[in-house]
Design a protein around this motif. Sequence first.
Motif, PDB file in Angstrom:
ATOM      1  N   ASP A  31      43.768  20.556  46.825  1.00  0.00           N
ATOM      2  CA  ASP A  31      45.006  21.308  46.919  1.00  0.00           C
ATOM      3  C   ASP A  31      45.006  22.439  45.907  1.00  0.00           C
ATOM      4  OD1 ASP A  31      45.876  19.522  48.790  1.00  0.00           O
ATOM      5  OD2 ASP A  31      46.942  18.257  47.341  1.00  0.00           O
ATOM      6  N   THR A  32      45.509  23.588  46.325  1.00  0.00           N
ATOM      7  CA  THR A  32      45.674  24.703  45.389  1.00  0.00           C
ATOM      8  C   THR A  32      47.096  24.676  44.861  1.00  0.00           C
ATOM      9  OG1 THR A  32      44.050  26.059  46.535  1.00  0.00           O
ATOM     10  CG2 THR A  32      45.601  27.196  45.084  1.00  0.00           C
ATOM     11  N   MET A  33      47.228  24.427  43.557  1.00  0.00           N
ATOM     12  CA  MET A  33      48.552  24.346  42.958  1.00  0.00           C
ATOM     13  C   MET A  33      49.120  25.747  42.799  1.00  0.00           C
ATOM     14  SD  MET A  33      47.613  21.602  39.982  1.00  0.00           S
ATOM     15  CE  MET A  33      49.268  21.614  39.310  1.00  0.00           C
ATOM     16  N   ASN A  34      50.410  25.864  42.968  1.00  0.00           N
ATOM     17  CA  ASN A  34      51.066  27.138  42.708  1.00  0.00           C
ATOM     18  C   ASN A  34      50.951  27.469  41.228  1.00  0.00           C
ATOM     19  OD1 ASN A  34      51.929  27.546  45.319  1.00  0.00           O
ATOM     20  ND2 ASN A  34      53.790  26.328  45.012  1.00  0.00           N
ATOM     21  N   SER A  35      50.906  28.756  40.910  1.00  0.00           N
ATOM     22  CA  SER A  35      50.878  29.162  39.524  1.00  0.00           C
ATOM     23  C   SER A  35      52.206  28.821  38.876  1.00  0.00           C
ATOM     24  CB  SER A  35      50.635  30.671  39.413  1.00  0.00           C
ATOM     25  OG  SER A  35      51.731  31.375  39.946  1.00  0.00           O
ATOM     26  N   ALA A  36      52.210  28.807  37.539  1.00  0.00           N
ATOM     27  CA  ALA A  36      53.439  28.479  36.826  1.00  0.00           C
ATOM     28  C   ALA A  36      54.554  29.427  37.200  1.00  0.00           C
ATOM     29  CB  ALA A  36      53.193  28.538  35.305  1.00  0.00           C
ATOM     30  N   GLN A  88      50.726  31.598  25.982  1.00  0.00           N
ATOM     31  CA  GLN A  88      51.564  30.415  25.870  1.00  0.00           C
ATOM     32  C   GLN A  88      51.888  29.845  27.247  1.00  0.00           C
ATOM     33  OE1 GLN A  88      52.540  28.938  22.796  1.00  0.00           O
ATOM     34  NE2 GLN A  88      52.903  27.309  24.279  1.00  0.00           N
ATOM     35  N   LYS A  89      52.136  30.758  28.239  1.00  0.00           N
ATOM     36  CA  LYS A  89      52.414  30.290  29.605  1.00  0.00           C
ATOM     37  C   LYS A  89      51.195  29.571  30.185  1.00  0.00           C
ATOM     38  CE  LYS A  89      55.946  33.608  31.094  1.00  0.00           C
ATOM     39  NZ  LYS A  89      56.246  34.727  32.029  1.00  0.00           N
ATOM     40  N   ASP A  90      49.995  30.156  29.955  1.00  0.00           N
ATOM     41  CA  ASP A  90      48.783  29.511  30.447  1.00  0.00           C
ATOM     42  C   ASP A  90      48.610  28.130  29.833  1.00  0.00           C
ATOM     43  OD1 ASP A  90      48.172  31.582  32.067  1.00  0.00           O
ATOM     44  OD2 ASP A  90      46.328  32.184  31.054  1.00  0.00           O
ATOM     45  N   LEU A  91      48.825  28.044  28.517  1.00  0.00           N
ATOM     46  CA  LEU A  91      48.671  26.767  27.837  1.00  0.00           C
ATOM     47  C   LEU A  91      49.677  25.749  28.356  1.00  0.00           C
ATOM     48  CD1 LEU A  91      47.426  24.979  25.688  1.00  0.00           C
ATOM     49  CD2 LEU A  91      48.993  25.985  24.017  1.00  0.00           C
ATOM     50  N   ASP A  92      50.926  26.191  28.536  1.00  0.00           N
ATOM     51  CA  ASP A  92      51.961  25.277  29.034  1.00  0.00           C
ATOM     52  C   ASP A  92      51.607  24.766  30.428  1.00  0.00           C
ATOM     53  OD1 ASP A  92      53.357  25.655  26.729  1.00  0.00           O
ATOM     54  OD2 ASP A  92      54.783  27.102  27.559  1.00  0.00           O
ATOM     55  N   GLU A  93      51.109  25.689  31.310  1.00  0.00           N
ATOM     56  CA  GLU A  93      50.775  25.276  32.671  1.00  0.00           C
ATOM     57  C   GLU A  93      49.612  24.292  32.669  1.00  0.00           C
ATOM     58  OE1 GLU A  93      49.579  27.133  37.044  1.00  0.00           O
ATOM     59  OE2 GLU A  93      49.431  28.381  35.246  1.00  0.00           O
ATOM     60  N   LEU A  94      48.588  24.576  31.871  1.00  0.00           N
ATOM     61  CA  LEU A  94      47.441  23.677  31.792  1.00  0.00           C
ATOM     62  C   LEU A  94      47.841  22.313  31.245  1.00  0.00           C
ATOM     63  CD1 LEU A  94      44.781  26.170  30.377  1.00  0.00           C
ATOM     64  CD2 LEU A  94      44.773  25.157  32.655  1.00  0.00           C
ATOM     65  N   ASP A  95      48.689  22.345  30.210  1.00  0.00           N
ATOM     66  CA  ASP A  95      49.046  21.118  29.499  1.00  0.00           C
ATOM     67  C   ASP A  95      50.007  20.249  30.294  1.00  0.00           C
ATOM     68  OD1 ASP A  95      49.031  19.341  27.329  1.00  0.00           O
ATOM     69  OD2 ASP A  95      50.866  20.211  26.528  1.00  0.00           O
ATOM     70  N   THR A 144      42.061  40.565  24.149  1.00  0.00           N
ATOM     71  CA  THR A 144      40.910  40.570  25.073  1.00  0.00           C
ATOM     72  C   THR A 144      40.811  39.280  25.881  1.00  0.00           C
ATOM     73  OG1 THR A 144      39.483  39.729  23.290  1.00  0.00           O
ATOM     74  CG2 THR A 144      39.571  42.131  23.651  1.00  0.00           C
ATOM     75  N   TYR A 145      41.779  38.371  25.648  1.00  0.00           N
ATOM     76  CA  TYR A 145      41.732  37.093  26.368  1.00  0.00           C
ATOM     77  C   TYR A 145      41.897  37.308  27.871  1.00  0.00           C
ATOM     78  CZ  TYR A 145      43.628  32.923  28.522  1.00  0.00           C
ATOM     79  OH  TYR A 145      43.876  31.892  29.376  1.00  0.00           O
ATOM     80  N   LYS A 146      41.056  36.653  28.654  1.00  0.00           N
ATOM     81  CA  LYS A 146      41.140  36.699  30.114  1.00  0.00           C
ATOM     82  C   LYS A 146      41.476  35.294  30.638  1.00  0.00           C
ATOM     83  CE  LYS A 146      39.783  40.991  30.164  1.00  0.00           C
ATOM     84  NZ  LYS A 146      40.756  42.061  30.439  1.00  0.00           N
ATOM     85  N   SER A 147      42.550  35.206  31.364  1.00  0.00           N
ATOM     86  CA  SER A 147      43.005  33.907  31.865  1.00  0.00           C
ATOM     87  C   SER A 147      42.033  33.336  32.899  1.00  0.00           C
ATOM     88  CB  SER A 147      44.393  34.041  32.483  1.00  0.00           C
ATOM     89  OG  SER A 147      44.772  32.825  33.086  1.00  0.00           O
ATOM     90  N   ARG A 148      41.801  32.019  32.815  1.00  0.00           N
ATOM     91  CA  ARG A 148      40.993  31.304  33.814  1.00  0.00           C
ATOM     92  C   ARG A 148      41.828  30.300  34.606  1.00  0.00           C
ATOM     93  NH1 ARG A 148      35.951  28.592  31.146  1.00  0.00           N
ATOM     94  NH2 ARG A 148      35.588  28.102  33.342  1.00  0.00           N
ATOM     95  N   ASN A 149      43.149  30.382  34.439  1.00  0.00           N
ATOM     96  CA  ASN A 149      44.004  29.386  35.098  1.00  0.00           C
ATOM     97  C   ASN A 149      43.823  29.370  36.607  1.00  0.00           C
ATOM     98  OD1 ASN A 149      44.981  29.119  32.486  1.00  0.00           O
ATOM     99  ND2 ASN A 149      47.041  28.635  33.195  1.00  0.00           N
ATOM    100  N   SER A 150      43.660  30.562  37.221  1.00  0.00           N
ATOM    101  CA  SER A 150      43.531  30.619  38.674  1.00  0.00           C
ATOM    102  C   SER A 150      42.307  29.829  39.139  1.00  0.00           C
ATOM    103  CB  SER A 150      43.425  32.078  39.131  1.00  0.00           C
ATOM    104  OG  SER A 150      42.271  32.701  38.562  1.00  0.00           O
ATOM    105  N   GLU A 151      41.281  29.772  38.283  1.00  0.00           N
ATOM    106  CA  GLU A 151      40.061  29.040  38.641  1.00  0.00           C
ATOM    107  C   GLU A 151      40.331  27.542  38.792  1.00  0.00           C
ATOM    108  OE1 GLU A 151      36.996  29.690  35.753  1.00  0.00           O
ATOM    109  OE2 GLU A 151      35.891  27.867  36.313  1.00  0.00           O
ATOM    110  N   PHE A 152      41.296  27.051  38.001  1.00  0.00           N
ATOM    111  CA  PHE A 152      41.549  25.611  38.012  1.00  0.00           C
ATOM    112  C   PHE A 152      42.748  25.222  38.852  1.00  0.00           C
ATOM    113  CE2 PHE A 152      38.421  24.186  35.038  1.00  0.00           C
ATOM    114  CZ  PHE A 152      38.163  25.308  34.240  1.00  0.00           C
ATOM    115  N   ARG A 153      43.480  26.213  39.398  1.00  0.00           N
ATOM    116  CA  ARG A 153      44.616  25.839  40.252  1.00  0.00           C
ATOM    117  C   ARG A 153      44.145  25.191  41.547  1.00  0.00           C
ATOM    118  NH1 ARG A 153      46.837  31.358  38.909  1.00  0.00           N
ATOM    119  NH2 ARG A 153      48.091  31.024  37.028  1.00  0.00           N
TER     120      ARG A 153
END
Length: 551
Positions: free
Chosen positions: A270-275, A113-120, A220-229
Motif C-alpha cells: 500500500d502507498t500511504m498518503n503523505s503527512a 520536522q514534518k518528515d521526522l514526525d511522519e516517519l516516527d 541541502t537536505y533532500k527528503s526520502r519520505n516518498s520512497e518509503f510511503r
Amino acid sequence: MDPFRRAQIILLCDLCKTAHLQSHCERCDINICQTCVGEHLSDSSIRHNVVPYKYRKSLNYSKCPDHADELCKHYCKECDIPVCSTCVSSSKHEGHDISDILEKLSAKTESLQKDLDELDTRIYPRYEEMASDVQTEKAELETNYGELTTIADQQGEILHREITAIVNQRKSAIAEMKNKHLSTLNKNTEEITQKMTDLKQIMSDLKSILKSNDVSLTSTYKSRNSEFRTLPPKIQVTVPSFSAQKINIDQLNEMFGSLSPLSINTEHGDTMNSAEAVSSPPVKPLLDEPRVTATIDTGYRELHSVSCLSEDQVWTCGDNKTMELLNLQSELLTSIQTKSGKWPTDIAVTRDGDLVYTDPSIKTVNLIKNKQIQTVITLQGWVPLSVCCTASDDLLVTMVSDNRKQSKVVRYSGSTEKQSIQFDDQGRPLYSSGYIKYLSENKNLDICVADRLASAVVVVNQSGKLRFRYTGHPSNIEQSFNPYGITTDSQSHILTADFNNRLIHILDQDGQFLRYIHCDLKLPSGLCVDIRDNLFVAELIIAKVKKIQYL
C-alpha cells in the motif's frame, strides 16, 4: 560571568550602537537593547523570534567556498544554494531572487520536522505492524501444517501397509510446501526489516540535523519520505487444504486425497498518503435540508440499480435485459444488452470506467469493455447477487447458495477468488439467505452490506471480522427498518436506502446514526455517489433517479 559585566568586553545593541544589548532576534540574527526591542518588533512583515541574549541559539553558518573569509548568510533561490554577500553582488547571481538564509532555514527546519514526525508516528509503525503480522503467521505455521500432517496420518492408519508409500509422498509434499511458505515469509521479513533499519537511520540523521542547527546540512537536505510511503509488497500465502477420499484399494493413489497447491500471492505494498494529505479530503458537513438537484426518467417499469460514471452520467438497470447510460436530461447515451438476454441483478463501474454486471440466470459476473462483454467469474453452486468495485480494483460479490440456505461475500481479483466472508468468530452466519443484499466498500476498507431480509446493515473490516450491525434508529418512522441499496462517500459515511419508510439513513463509519434524507422519495432501491459526493437514488416503481446534494 554575565557578558554585560565583563570590563574588557562591552556588547552593544546592533541597532542604536550605544546601549548594552539585552536580547537577540534569532530570525534576524541581531542583538538588541531593551529600548530597541519594540521598534524591531514593529515590523510585522517578518515573523521575529526575540529571546534573552543568554538563551540565544548559535547558528553554524557555512563558509563560502568562493570567498573563504565570508559566511553564507543569504540564499539564492534560482541556484538553490547558500551564498555570501560578495556572491550576491557578483555577476554570477545577477538578477537572481536572493533571500535571507534564515528564511530558507526556517522552512527547511519545518520540513525536516514534518518528515521526522511522519516517519516516527505513521510510516515506521506500519512497518512494525507488517513485521508483527508476518511473525504471527510464522507462529501459526506449525499448527496449520501440523493439522495437515495429522489428517494424512489418520488416513494412512486406515489403509495400513498398502498406503505407506503414498502417506510418505504426501508428508513430503506438505513439508516442501511448509518450507517454501516459511522461506517466503522469511524473505518478506528480511525485506521489511531492512526497510525498518533504513528508516531508523534516516530518522537518526534527521534528529542529528535538527539538533546541530547546521545551516548547510539543513538547507541541502533532500527528503526520502516518498520512497518509503510505498510499503513493501505484502505476501499472501494460502495454506493448502487436504481433501480426504473414501478408501478404495484398487485406486489408492487417487482415492487417498490430494493437497491443493501452495498459493503465494504478492500484493503490491500500500502507498500511504503523505503527512500533508492525511487531513484530506476536506470535511464536508451535512446539510440540514438536503435538496434534489436533478431527476432522471429512465423509462423502466422497475428500476433496481444505479451506478455513477461521472457527475452527469449514470448507468441504470431494471426489469429487462438492457442496461442504459443516461445523462441528467434523461437522454439515452448508450445501451447494452446482457449476454443471456435475462435481467441483471446489479451493476457497478470500475476505476477505468468499465461496466460490471451480475447475471443470476447463468451464474456469471461480466465486464463490459468497449461494448464487448467478457465473462469474468462463473459460479457453481452459488448465485451472484450484487457487486461493487473496490479501491484496489477488486470485485466484491454477494451470493446465495443454490438451495438458498447460505449467503456470503467473496472478493475477486480478476477471476481469482481472494477472500470469502461468511461466518463470524463464533461460526455463526454473518448474512441472511435473502436475495436482496447490496454492498459497498467504505474509505476505511470496511465492507458494508445492506441485508434486507435480516433488517440490518452488516459491516465487517477488511479481514472479514464483524465490526457492527445497524438495525435502524429508534425514531418516529412508519415501519421497521428495511435496508435496500447502500453506498459510502468521501467522509466515510454509510448511506442506506430504507425501502418501506421511503428515506435514506446516514451513519458514520462506526455505525452511529447521524440523520435522515427524505426528499419525497418513492420506494428507494439502488444508491451511488459521484466524486463530489452527490447522491443518486433509484426509485423502484416510478423508475426515476434523483440526484441529491446532502453535504
